[in-house]
Design an enzyme around this catalytic site. Structure first.
Site, PDB file in Angstrom:
ATOM      1  N   SER A 194       0.803  -1.238   0.000  1.00  0.00           N
ATOM      2  CA  SER A 194       0.000   0.000   0.000  1.00  0.00           C
ATOM      3  C   SER A 194       0.830   1.280   0.000  1.00  0.00           C
ATOM      4  O   SER A 194       0.415   2.279   0.591  1.00  0.00           O
ATOM      5  CB  SER A 194      -0.957   0.037   1.208  1.00  0.00           C
ATOM      6  OG  SER A 194      -1.696  -1.142   1.265  1.00  0.00           O
ATOM      7  N   ARG A 195       1.991   1.238  -0.594  1.00  0.00           N
ATOM      8  CA  ARG A 195       2.878   2.415  -0.662  1.00  0.00           C
ATOM      9  C   ARG A 195       3.380   2.869   0.715  1.00  0.00           C
ATOM     10  O   ARG A 195       3.836   3.991   0.880  1.00  0.00           O
ATOM     11  CB  ARG A 195       2.184   3.618  -1.349  1.00  0.00           C
ATOM     12  CG  ARG A 195       1.742   3.338  -2.773  1.00  0.00           C
ATOM     13  CD  ARG A 195       2.950   3.172  -3.688  1.00  0.00           C
ATOM     14  NE  ARG A 195       2.590   2.978  -5.082  1.00  0.00           N
ATOM     15  CZ  ARG A 195       2.450   1.783  -5.668  1.00  0.00           C
ATOM     16  NH1 ARG A 195       2.620   0.661  -4.984  1.00  0.00           N
ATOM     17  NH2 ARG A 195       2.146   1.712  -6.940  1.00  0.00           N
ATOM     18  N   LEU A 196       3.267   1.965   1.705  1.00  0.00           N
ATOM     19  CA  LEU A 196       3.747   2.318   3.052  1.00  0.00           C
ATOM     20  C   LEU A 196       5.171   1.777   3.201  1.00  0.00           C
ATOM     21  O   LEU A 196       5.450   0.900   4.030  1.00  0.00           O
ATOM     22  CB  LEU A 196       2.801   1.734   4.118  1.00  0.00           C
ATOM     23  CG  LEU A 196       1.373   2.270   4.016  1.00  0.00           C
ATOM     24  CD1 LEU A 196       0.433   1.522   4.948  1.00  0.00           C
ATOM     25  CD2 LEU A 196       1.350   3.765   4.317  1.00  0.00           C
TER      26      LEU A 196
END
Ligand SMILES: Cc1cc2nc3c(=O)[nH]c(=O)nc-3n(C[C@H](O)[C@H](O)[C@H](O)COP(=O)(O)O)c2cc1C
Length: 216
Positions: A194-196
């Site tokens: 999640s782009r984390l």
């Protein structure tokens, strides 16, 4: 095939790697670099020693290109090139430089910032003499970054130098050599879901390294 522009706009890949935790990384960034490089070699990441180097000359225009990392020792990373090339001229004007490794199969990126200095003549010479014969000749034949009229011109020069220097090793040319980049900043980036992503940085304060984390 779908419209290329729409493919690029919509392609999405999620990363599902393990956490990169600051507590699991050594206090010395150079050790973290070696750990990651070792893994890249073991996992046979293609071109693991290729890095993008970015330079900014006195006209303030950044320019980037790939070179091979050839040698390293604690916090010093060395690549080799022609000292008359665009990158070398830009480093002469401004010795601040950045290095970037991107290892797609590991979903990892390493950013390094530092100061470039010419390697000693002894070090450059020793590396030059370890290169294959054709690579030694091409250092003479290619006036790196200068305009040439055609590929034939390059091949003609290569031929001329192979006649001038028929034997291995070719004498060391003083216009060719290494740049030693002494790091004062590192960032280790690990792709996550999640782009984390995880981004662990090391900044040099005096002679100590301070570890931190950045938002992805
Ligand atoms: C995978 C790869 C490795 C390269 N390695 C080097 C290198 O070690 N030294 C070098 O001078 N150029 C290398 N090059 C070529 C540079 O990217 C660049 O074209 C050249 O150095 C001229 O750059 P400049 O005009 O900005 O000085 C490599 C290119 C690629 C794609």
């Amino acid at each position: 095939m779908q419209d290329i522009k729409s493919i690029i706009r919509n392609i999405r890949k999620d990363f599902e790697n393990e956490e990169l935790h600051e507590l699991h990384l050594p206090d010395q960034p150079f050790e973290a670099f070696e750990m990651w490089m070792k893994e890249a070699i073991e996992k046979q990441v293609p071109e693991y020693n290729a890095m993008v180097i970015s330079t900014v000359g006195k006209n303030m225009q950044p320019s980037s290109r790939i070179v091979y990392l050839r040698e390293y020792e604690k916090d010093v990373f060395t690549f080799y090139c022609n000292y008359n090339s665009r990158k070398s001229k830009e480093i002469e004007e401004n010795n601040k430089i950045s290095l970037l490794f991107y290892w797609i199969p590991l979903q990892r990126q390493i950013r390094i910032e530092g100061i470039a200095k010419k390697s000693s003549v002894g070090k450059s010479k020793s590396y030059f003499l370890s290169r294959p014969y054709e690579n030694q000749l091409s250092a003479y034949a290619s006036n790196q970054s200068q305009k040439i009229s055609s590929r034939e011109e390059l091949m003609r020069k290569f031929e001329e130098f192979s006649q001038k220097f028929p034997e291995y090793p070719v004498p060391y040319p003083d216009f060719w050599g290494g740049w030693d980049v002494e790091a004062h900043y590192y960032e280790f980036w690990q792709g996550r879901y999640s782009r984390l992503h995880d981004r662990i940085i090391y900044e040099k304060v005096g002679d100590k390294w301070i570890k931190g984390r950045l938002a992805p």
